[in-house]
Scaffold this motif. Structure first.
Motif, PDB file in Angstrom:
ATOM      1  N   ALA A 197      -9.983   8.115  23.553  1.00 21.94           N
ATOM      2  CA  ALA A 197      -9.252   7.087  24.305  1.00 21.94           C
ATOM      3  C   ALA A 197      -7.755   7.165  24.015  1.00 21.94           C
ATOM      4  N   ILE A 198      -7.424   7.421  22.767  1.00 22.91           N
ATOM      5  CA  ILE A 198      -6.005   7.530  22.380  1.00 22.91           C
ATOM      6  C   ILE A 198      -5.369   8.738  23.067  1.00 22.91           C
ATOM      7  N   ASP A 199      -6.077   9.857  23.097  1.00 25.91           N
ATOM      8  CA  ASP A 199      -5.570  11.044  23.796  1.00 25.91           C
ATOM      9  C   ASP A 199      -5.363  10.758  25.282  1.00 25.91           C
ATOM     10  N   GLU A 200      -6.318  10.061  25.851  1.00 21.97           N
ATOM     11  CA  GLU A 200      -6.322   9.900  27.302  1.00 21.97           C
ATOM     12  C   GLU A 200      -5.302   8.866  27.775  1.00 21.97           C
ATOM     13  N   HIS A 201      -5.194   7.759  27.044  1.00 23.87           N
ATOM     14  CA  HIS A 201      -4.338   6.652  27.508  1.00 23.87           C
ATOM     15  C   HIS A 201      -3.020   6.551  26.762  1.00 23.87           C
ATOM     16  N   GLY A 202      -2.970   7.148  25.578  1.00 22.00           N
ATOM     17  CA  GLY A 202      -1.836   6.898  24.699  1.00 22.00           C
ATOM     18  C   GLY A 202      -2.145   5.692  23.842  1.00 22.00           C
ATOM     19  N   ILE A 203      -1.628   5.686  22.623  1.00 21.90           N
ATOM     20  CA  ILE A 203      -2.020   4.645  21.670  1.00 21.90           C
ATOM     21  C   ILE A 203      -1.339   3.313  22.003  1.00 21.90           C
ATOM     22  N   ALA A 204      -0.137   3.376  22.613  1.00 16.17           N
ATOM     23  CA  ALA A 204       0.645   2.152  22.815  1.00 16.17           C
ATOM     24  C   ALA A 204      -0.031   1.137  23.745  1.00 16.17           C
ATOM     25  N   PRO A 205      -0.491   1.535  24.935  1.00 20.42           N
ATOM     26  CA  PRO A 205      -1.103   0.517  25.807  1.00 20.42           C
ATOM     27  C   PRO A 205      -2.371  -0.084  25.209  1.00 20.42           C
ATOM     28  N   LEU A 207      -3.014  -0.599  21.999  1.00 20.05           N
ATOM     29  CA  LEU A 207      -2.610  -1.568  20.982  1.00 20.05           C
ATOM     30  C   LEU A 207      -1.977  -2.802  21.629  1.00 20.05           C
ATOM     31  N   ARG A 208      -1.161  -2.572  22.636  1.00 20.83           N
ATOM     32  CA  ARG A 208      -0.475  -3.683  23.306  1.00 20.83           C
ATOM     33  C   ARG A 208      -1.479  -4.685  23.860  1.00 20.83           C
ATOM     34  N   ALA A 209      -2.563  -4.186  24.430  1.00 18.07           N
ATOM     35  CA  ALA A 209      -3.580  -5.084  25.002  1.00 18.07           C
ATOM     36  C   ALA A 209      -4.231  -5.928  23.905  1.00 18.07           C
ATOM     37  N   PHE A 210      -4.502  -5.314  22.775  1.00 21.12           N
ATOM     38  CA  PHE A 210      -5.111  -6.066  21.664  1.00 21.12           C
ATOM     39  C   PHE A 210      -4.129  -7.114  21.139  1.00 21.12           C
ATOM     40  N   LEU A 211      -2.886  -6.723  20.957  1.00 19.28           N
ATOM     41  CA  LEU A 211      -1.881  -7.668  20.435  1.00 19.28           C
ATOM     42  C   LEU A 211      -1.695  -8.851  21.389  1.00 19.28           C
ATOM     43  N   ALA A 212      -1.805  -8.584  22.671  1.00 17.36           N
ATOM     44  CA  ALA A 212      -1.678  -9.683  23.647  1.00 17.36           C
ATOM     45  C   ALA A 212      -2.807 -10.693  23.457  1.00 17.36           C
ATOM     46  N   ARG A 213      -3.997 -10.193  23.138  1.00 23.22           N
ATOM     47  CA  ARG A 213      -5.128 -11.102  22.889  1.00 23.22           C
ATOM     48  C   ARG A 213      -4.894 -11.936  21.627  1.00 23.22           C
ATOM     49  N   VAL A 214      -4.404 -11.278  20.589  1.00 26.19           N
ATOM     50  CA  VAL A 214      -4.139 -12.012  19.337  1.00 26.19           C
ATOM     51  C   VAL A 214      -3.111 -13.112  19.604  1.00 26.19           C
ATOM     52  N   ALA A 215      -2.047 -12.747  20.311  1.00 26.82           N
ATOM     53  CA  ALA A 215      -0.972 -13.716  20.581  1.00 26.82           C
ATOM     54  C   ALA A 215      -1.484 -14.864  21.436  1.00 26.82           C
ATOM     55  N   ALA A 216      -2.289 -14.550  22.447  1.00 30.53           N
ATOM     56  CA  ALA A 216      -2.774 -15.583  23.376  1.00 30.53           C
ATOM     57  C   ALA A 216      -3.625 -16.624  22.650  1.00 30.53           C
ATOM     58  N   GLN A 217      -4.289 -16.203  21.565  1.00 26.62           N
ATOM     59  CA  GLN A 217      -5.143 -17.157  20.836  1.00 26.62           C
ATOM     60  C   GLN A 217      -4.483 -17.675  19.558  1.00 26.62           C
ATOM     61  N   ASP A 218      -3.181 -17.409  19.430  1.00 25.41           N
ATOM     62  CA  ASP A 218      -2.449 -17.833  18.237  1.00 25.41           C
ATOM     63  C   ASP A 218      -3.177 -17.383  16.971  1.00 25.41           C
ATOM     64  N   GLY A 219      -3.594 -16.125  16.970  1.00 17.77           N
ATOM     65  CA  GLY A 219      -4.399 -15.622  15.861  1.00 17.77           C
ATOM     66  C   GLY A 219      -3.571 -15.124  14.695  1.00 17.77           C
ATOM     67  N   LEU A 220      -4.248 -14.998  13.565  1.00 23.08           N
ATOM     68  CA  LEU A 220      -3.710 -14.240  12.435  1.00 23.08           C
ATOM     69  C   LEU A 220      -4.245 -12.820  12.577  1.00 23.08           C
ATOM     70  N   LEU A 221      -3.477 -11.854  12.090  1.00 23.36           N
ATOM     71  CA  LEU A 221      -3.912 -10.459  12.246  1.00 23.36           C
ATOM     72  C   LEU A 221      -3.897  -9.736  10.901  1.00 23.36           C
ATOM     73  N   HIS A 222      -5.082  -9.274  10.527  1.00 30.03           N
ATOM     74  CA  HIS A 222      -5.206  -8.432   9.334  1.00 30.03           C
ATOM     75  C   HIS A 222      -5.270  -6.969   9.768  1.00 30.03           C
ATOM     76  N   VAL A 223      -4.476  -6.128   9.120  1.00 34.67           N
ATOM     77  CA  VAL A 223      -4.482  -4.690   9.410  1.00 34.67           C
ATOM     78  C   VAL A 223      -5.079  -3.956   8.219  1.00 34.67           C
ATOM     79  N   SER A 224      -6.089  -3.129   8.493  1.00 33.60           N
ATOM     80  CA  SER A 224      -6.726  -2.360   7.429  1.00 33.60           C
ATOM     81  C   SER A 224      -6.497  -0.884   7.720  1.00 33.60           C
ATOM     82  N   LEU A 225      -5.635  -0.265   6.920  1.00 31.91           N
ATOM     83  CA  LEU A 225      -5.207   1.117   7.169  1.00 31.91           C
ATOM     84  C   LEU A 225      -5.875   2.064   6.177  1.00 31.91           C
ATOM     85  N   ASP A 226      -6.802   2.859   6.691  1.00 34.59           N
ATOM     86  CA  ASP A 226      -7.482   3.897   5.908  1.00 34.59           C
ATOM     87  C   ASP A 226      -6.660   5.180   6.041  1.00 34.59           C
TER      88      ASP A 226
END
Ligand SMILES: NC(=[NH2+])NCCC[C@H](N)C(=O)O
Ligand SMILES: [Mn+2]
Ligand SMILES: [Mn+2]
Length: 310
Positions: A197-205, A207-226
């Motif tokens: 999916a990242i190859d096909e669409h690019g990583i930015a769109p 991620l942007r869609a997910f961040l929009a969901r977090v913002a719309a619900q006034d969420g907290l966001l935990h990032v787990s980087l392996d």
């Protein structure tokens, strides 16, 4: 921002030793200094301790170090809950089993604050096995399933005060998923952006869609980087390398977008195995990525001005 650094030198969840040196390597690579340079207040709170280890027997005989990881999970969850009251915690792993504790402690904190917790899981693997489905028995393969309330952990891992809603989890970078995990991820409704999916669409769109969901619900966001989210050619210091990972620029772009969003409330840096590193380059890269997440920029302003539609 107020940042609190906590070491979680856990290695029993991984298939090979070395992750217990992860916190030291990240400190040596200059994590605290890099954050201070960006204007943050940084306190290094030292090392989290596990709870008391008690004997545990499970029917899956492949499981390794179940009593130890269960005890670490309890200790880390408590620390994550405490520290997240008034600061942005940065947890230094340790293998990815530490996230069973970090995410469950943060979910409890978020619930008390009346905010939904979202999780961005940046990894080659979903770590979505249960104690029953893991074939390797390495417990760094189970934390996301545990923290999102999948069955079979009761009586073995600490009781989960609050589960993260699987529909608020986004896993990016996947390229090694076991059959039982694939099935469980689909059932649970986790958002998965694999490398295709990242190859096909690019990583930015994506991620942007997910961040929009977090913002719309006034969420907290935990990032787990392996570490293995990254391509092994740029990040060799991990025991579970999988070819075809995120590039240097894809990873920095993710971090820069996360920074711009202002949504990130906590971070795990996991799976760094300094024994496998080449003169600290992977540790240094993890510090650089954290700096991007915390506001480091190539230029002071966005290089490209646009009206919101590309
Ligand atoms: N955190 C990690 N590196 N996890 C790798 C897990 C790999 C594989 N799915 C297993 O269960 O063994
Ligand atoms: Mn992982
Ligand atoms: Mn992984």
């Amino acid at each position: 921002m107020d940042c609190k650094i906590l070491g979680a030198p856990v290695q029993d969840g991984a298939g090979r030793m070395g992750c217990e040196m992860g916190p030291s390597a990240l400190r040596t690579a200059g994590l605290a200094g890099a954050l201070r340079e960006l204007g943050h207040r940084v306190a290094d709170l030292g090392t989290i301790l596990p709870a008391t280890v008690r004997p545990l027997a499970h029917g899956n005989l492949a499981l390794k170090a179940l009593p130890e990881i269960s005890a670490w999970t309890a200790g880390i969850a408590e620390a994550a809950y405490d520290v997240s009251a008034d600061a942005m915690p940065i947890f230094l792993g340790g293998d990815h089993s530490i996230s069973a504790g970090t995410v469950s402690g943060l979910a409890r904190r978020a619930a008390e604050a009346g905010r939904p917790l979202f999780v961005l899981w940046l990894d080659a693997h979903p770590d979505f096995h249960t104690l029953d489905t893991t074939a390797s028995g390495n417990l760094h393969g189970v934390p996301l399933a545990y923290a999102s309330g999948q069955p079979g952990f009761g009586g073995y891992f600490p009781d989960l005060p609050v589960a993260v809603d699987p529909k608020r989890i986004c896993a990016m970078g996947l390229r090694s998923v076991d059959p039982a995990e694939r099935e469980a991820l689909n059932q649970a409704g986790v958002t998965v952006h694999d490398m295709r999916a990242i190859d096909e669409h690019g990583i930015a769109p994506l991620l942007r869609a997910f961040l929009a969901r977090v913002a719309a619900q006034d969420g907290l966001l935990h990032v787990s980087l392996d570490v293995d989210f990254l391509d092994p050619s740029i990040a060799p210091a991990v025991g579970t390398t999988v070819p075809g990972g995120a590039t240097l620029r894809e990873a920095h772009l993710v971090m820069e977008m996360l920074s711009d969003s202002g949504l990130v409330s906590s971070l795990d840096l996991v799976e760094l195995n300094p024994f496998l590193d080449e003169r600290g380059r992977t540790a240094t890269l993890m510090v650089d990525l954290t700096a991007s997440l915390m506001g480091r920029r190539i230029m002071d302003r966005p290089t490209l001005s646009h009206s919101g539609s590309f």
